[in-house]
Scaffold this active site. Structure first.
Site, PDB file in Angstrom:
ATOM      1  N   PHE A  30      38.840 109.799  34.176  1.00  0.00           N
ATOM      2  CA  PHE A  30      38.586 111.102  34.775  1.00  0.00           C
ATOM      3  C   PHE A  30      37.179 111.108  35.382  1.00  0.00           C
ATOM      4  O   PHE A  30      36.245 110.559  34.800  1.00  0.00           O
ATOM      5  CB  PHE A  30      38.724 112.203  33.717  1.00  0.00           C
ATOM      6  CG  PHE A  30      38.792 113.574  34.321  1.00  0.00           C
ATOM      7  CD1 PHE A  30      39.951 114.019  34.928  1.00  0.00           C
ATOM      8  CD2 PHE A  30      37.690 114.409  34.302  1.00  0.00           C
ATOM      9  CE1 PHE A  30      40.018 115.281  35.507  1.00  0.00           C
ATOM     10  CE2 PHE A  30      37.743 115.663  34.881  1.00  0.00           C
ATOM     11  CZ  PHE A  30      38.916 116.111  35.477  1.00  0.00           C
TER      12      PHE A  30
ATOM     13  N   ASP B 172      38.188 109.539  25.171  1.00  0.00           N
ATOM     14  CA  ASP B 172      38.415 110.857  25.757  1.00  0.00           C
ATOM     15  C   ASP B 172      39.847 111.275  25.401  1.00  0.00           C
ATOM     16  O   ASP B 172      40.814 110.618  25.807  1.00  0.00           O
ATOM     17  CB  ASP B 172      38.226 110.779  27.277  1.00  0.00           C
ATOM     18  CG  ASP B 172      38.391 112.126  27.962  1.00  0.00           C
ATOM     19  OD1 ASP B 172      39.124 112.993  27.445  1.00  0.00           O
ATOM     20  OD2 ASP B 172      37.809 112.304  29.051  1.00  0.00           O
TER      21      ASP B 172
ATOM     22  N   TYR C 194      41.593 123.612  25.881  1.00  0.00           N
ATOM     23  CA  TYR C 194      42.293 124.562  26.751  1.00  0.00           C
ATOM     24  C   TYR C 194      43.595 124.016  27.338  1.00  0.00           C
ATOM     25  O   TYR C 194      44.273 124.732  28.066  1.00  0.00           O
ATOM     26  CB  TYR C 194      41.383 125.064  27.875  1.00  0.00           C
ATOM     27  CG  TYR C 194      40.654 123.999  28.655  1.00  0.00           C
ATOM     28  CD1 TYR C 194      41.297 123.249  29.621  1.00  0.00           C
ATOM     29  CD2 TYR C 194      39.303 123.768  28.426  1.00  0.00           C
ATOM     30  CE1 TYR C 194      40.637 122.282  30.341  1.00  0.00           C
ATOM     31  CE2 TYR C 194      38.613 122.811  29.139  1.00  0.00           C
ATOM     32  CZ  TYR C 194      39.290 122.061  30.103  1.00  0.00           C
ATOM     33  OH  TYR C 194      38.618 121.099  30.803  1.00  0.00           O
ATOM     34  N   LYS C 195      43.946 122.795  27.029  1.00  0.00           N
ATOM     35  CA  LYS C 195      45.202 122.226  27.530  1.00  0.00           C
ATOM     36  C   LYS C 195      46.300 122.448  26.490  1.00  0.00           C
ATOM     37  O   LYS C 195      46.765 123.561  26.297  1.00  0.00           O
ATOM     38  CB  LYS C 195      45.013 120.746  27.867  1.00  0.00           C
ATOM     39  CG  LYS C 195      43.955 120.478  28.949  1.00  0.00           C
ATOM     40  CD  LYS C 195      43.845 119.003  29.248  1.00  0.00           C
ATOM     41  CE  LYS C 195      42.680 118.677  30.164  1.00  0.00           C
ATOM     42  NZ  LYS C 195      42.822 119.234  31.511  1.00  0.00           N
TER      43      LYS C 195
ATOM     44  N   ARG D 244      52.022 116.300  39.392  1.00  0.00           N
ATOM     45  CA  ARG D 244      51.853 116.119  37.954  1.00  0.00           C
ATOM     46  C   ARG D 244      52.519 117.286  37.238  1.00  0.00           C
ATOM     47  O   ARG D 244      52.236 118.451  37.527  1.00  0.00           O
ATOM     48  CB  ARG D 244      50.367 116.044  37.600  1.00  0.00           C
ATOM     49  CG  ARG D 244      50.114 115.546  36.193  1.00  0.00           C
ATOM     50  CD  ARG D 244      48.641 115.377  35.935  1.00  0.00           C
ATOM     51  NE  ARG D 244      47.959 116.665  35.861  1.00  0.00           N
ATOM     52  CZ  ARG D 244      46.709 116.840  35.448  1.00  0.00           C
ATOM     53  NH1 ARG D 244      46.003 115.782  35.091  1.00  0.00           N
ATOM     54  NH2 ARG D 244      46.147 118.024  35.422  1.00  0.00           N
TER      55      ARG D 244
END
Length: 420
Positions: A129, A206, A231-232, A380
Site C-alpha cells: 500500500f 500491515d 474501519y474496514k 475490487r
C-alpha cells in the site's frame, strides 16, 4: 436463459444455511439502500455504536465533562484486549488502539530500525500500500538506508521464495502486507517471519485487510510487530483509530520515536524528563480520539463475540461464490479474475480486471451497487462476512452482467476524476 445453478433460489438457500446470517441485524442497513460491496474500505455502522456514541456525547462529554477521563483513558488498551485472542492471535497487553495506521507504521518501523543500528537494508513489497512505501522511503532517506523492493504479482500477490531470496544479514526490517490491498492475496506470514528471524531481521506486518477477515497467527508465528486499521472489517467508523501490536518479549527492548506524554511511565507526575511506560503503553503518544475509540470498541466487540474462524469460513464461501458467478456470467464479457483462485490464498475481497473497469464501476454504482475501483483497471469487491448475504452477491453480479452485455458502461467518462 437463467441457469438454475446460479438462480436467486440457490443464493437464498445459501443464506438460509449461513450460521452468521443473524449478525446482519447488528448493523444499520437501509432496506432500500444500495448493495454494499466495499466493506474492505469502510465497514457498516454497528447498531450498538449509535447508542454508545450518543451516550458518550450527551452523557459523558455533556454530563461528566473532565471526569470522563477516569474511564476514557483506558479505551485504547480495552479495545486492544478485545481483539487479542478472538480476532487476532495475541495476548492481552500486546495490542493497543493508537493513532492512525500511518503513524503506527512510522513508530514501529523507526523503533525496529533503531534496534538494528548496524544493518542497512529494508525489504518491502513493491506493490505494498502506498503509505507503507512512502514512510519507508522517508525513513531510508533520513537514515541512509537502502530499500530492497520485492516484486509482487498484481493478482497472485507475493512470491514467498522471492522474499526469502531478498534476505541476508544486512536486512534490518521486513515490512509487508499480510493481505494484498489490490488482489486480496494472502502472504505466507509464518514462513516469511521465520526466514527473517533466521537472518536476524525484525518483521512488521500491515494487517489492514486482515484484521477481522482472516486469522492472523501473530503469537504462533512469533511475529515481532504489526499494525492495522479498525474501519474496514472491524467496522469502527470513518477515521477510527488504528491498532498496533508489539510482541511482549520485545516491548522493553524497543524505543519508539514519538515520545508523547501518554507513553510516559508516570504520566500525571508531569516530569520534564521522558521515561517510557512499561509494556504496550510505551507505544502510545498523545491524547486519544475518545469518540472515535467508542466506535472502534463497538465494532471490536462484535468481532470478538463472533470470533475469526466463522468469519473466515463465510468469507471463503462468499468469495468462492463470487468467483463462480464471474466464471459463469462475466468472463465471456471481458472480465478476468485478478485474485487467487484458491480460496485459501485470498482474503475477503475479490478483484476483477476489465479494460474499462472505471466506467464499469460508475455504471455499477448507478445500478445500485457500491464496489471499489483500484488501478490498473480493477473492480475490487469487498464481501464483509458479518453482513454480506449471498443474495447480495447474486443480485450485484446479475446487474453487472446486464451492464456488460448491454455495453451501457461505455457512455460513462473514461478518465477518473479526483473527488474533493
Amino acid at each position: 436463459m437463467q441457469s438454475a445453478v446460479f438462480g436467486v433460489a440457490d443464493a437464498q438457500r445459501r443464506d438460509a444455511a449461513d450460521p452468521l446470517a443473524g449478525w446482519r441485524e447488528r448493523f444499520v442497513i437501509e432496506p432500500d439502500g444500495p448493495i454494499y460491496l466495499d466493506g474492505n474500505s469502510l465497514g457498516r455502522l454497528p447498531v450498538a455504536a449509535v447508542d454508545e456514541l450518543a451516550t458518550a456525547v450527551r452523557g459523558e462529554w455533556g454530563g461528566e465533562l473532565i471526569r470522563g477521563w477516569s474511564h476514557w483513558i483506558e479505551l485504547g488498551r480495552e479495545v486492544g484486549d478485545l481483539l487479542a485472542g478472538p480476532v487476532l492471535d495475541a495476548e492481552p497487553g500486546e495490542l493497543v488502539l493508537s493513532d492512525s495506521t500511518s503513524v503506527n507504521l512510522y513508530k514501529l518501523a523507526a523503533a525496529a530500525l533503531s534496534a538494528r543500528p548496524d544493518r542497512h537494508v529494508v525489504v518491502v513489497d513493491q506493490d505494498n500500500f502506498p503509505t507503507d512505501q512512502y514512510l519507508l522511503q522517508s525513513l531510508a532517506a533520513e537514515r541512509g538506508l537502502t530499500l530492497r523492493p520485492v516484486t509482487a504479482d498484481l493478482d497472485a500477490g507475493l512470491d514467498t521464495e522471492q522474499v526469502l531470496a531478498a534476505l541476508d544479514d544486512d536486512v534490518a526490517l521486513v515490512l509487508l502486507s499480510h493481505v494484498a490491498y489490490r488482489s486480496g492475496a494472502i502472504a505466507d506470514l509464518p514462513a516469511i517471519t521465520a526466514a527473517a528471524h533466521e537472518v536476524g531481521a525484525l518483521v512488521l506486518w500491515d494487517l489492514c485487510h486482515s484484521a477481522g477477515s482472516v486469522p492472523v497467527p501473530l503469537r504462533a508465528a512469533e511475529v515481532d510487530l504489526a499494525v492495522g486499521c479498525t474501519y474496514k472489517y472491524l467496522n469502527g467508523g470513518p477515521g477510527s483509530p488504528a491498532f498496533l501490536y508489539v510482541r511482549r518479549e520485545l516491548q522493553a527492548q524497543l524505543r519508539q520515536p514519538i515520545t508523547g506524554w501518554f507513553g510516559q511511565a508516570d504520566q500525571f507526575e508531569m516530569d520534564s524528563r521522558y521515561a517510557p511506560a512499561d509494556g504496550i503503553d510505551r507505544f502510545l503518544v498523545g491524547t486519544p480520539p475518545v469518540l472515535s475509540a467508542y466506535g472502534a470498541r463497538a465494532g471490536a466487540r462484535i468481532a470478538a463475540e463472533v470470533g475469526i474462524e466463522p468469519v473466515r469460513a463465510k468469507g471463503m464461501a462468499l468469495t468462492s461464490y463470487a468467483v463462480e458467478l464471474h466464471d459463469a456470467w462475466l468472463a465471456e464479457h471481458g472480465c478476468r479474475l485478478a485474485s487467487p483462485r484458491d480460496a485459501q490464498r485470498r482474503g475477503a475481497h475479490v478483484t476483477l480486471y476489465h479494460p474499462n473497469a472505471w466506467q464499469l464501476c460508475q455504471a455499477w454504482q448507478d445500478a445500485g451497487v457500491l464496489p471499489d475501483f483500484r488501478t490498473p483497471d480493477r473492480l475490487r469487491i469487498g464481501l464483509a462476512p458479518l453482513y454480506t448475504r449471498f443474495v447480495d452477491v447474486y443480485e450485484a453480479f446479475h446487474r453487472l452482467r446486464e451492464i456488460l452485455a448491454s455495453g451501457s458502461y461505455r457512455s460513462y467518462p473514461v478518465t477518473r476524476r479526483r473527488v474533493t
